[in-house]
Design a protein around this motif. Structure first.
Motif: not given
Length: 103
Positions: A42-55
């Protein structure tokens, strides 16, 4: 004991009508579940934040400023995201359906 599958279905339903920033919280809850359920980490909370901003199309520099971290740290998170999702680019990340990248 909670039925994890039922909770996940309910959370996915919430994602459809939720604005982008609110999705981060729901996605963090979903990815904090049981990594073994999907066969990939699973992605970490921070990875989810980064991924969302990349998207959203932000650069590493813009993401770093928004999250209060260095561009090097953003790059580190992206490498982890790419490895966990078996992808190699920001374009592939942006093309994923949201449930695919929550882990």
């Amino acid at each position: 004991m909670y039925d994890i599958a039922a909770v996940e279905v309910a959370l996915r339903g919430l994602l459809a009508d939720m604005p982008g920033e609110g999705k981060i919280v729901v996605l963090a809850v979903m990815s904090a579940g049981q990594p073994g359920d999907t066969g990939r980490p699973a992605l970490s909370k921070r990875e989810i934040e980064v991924a969302g901003l990349v998207r959203k199309g932000l650069t590493n520099q813009q993401i770093a400023r928004r999250l209060g971290i260095t561009p090097h740290t953003v790059n580190h998170h992206l490498r982890g995201i790419f490895k966990k999702l078996d992808i190699v680019s920001r374009v592939q990340l942006a093309a994923l359906e949201v449930p695919e990248w929550v882990g």
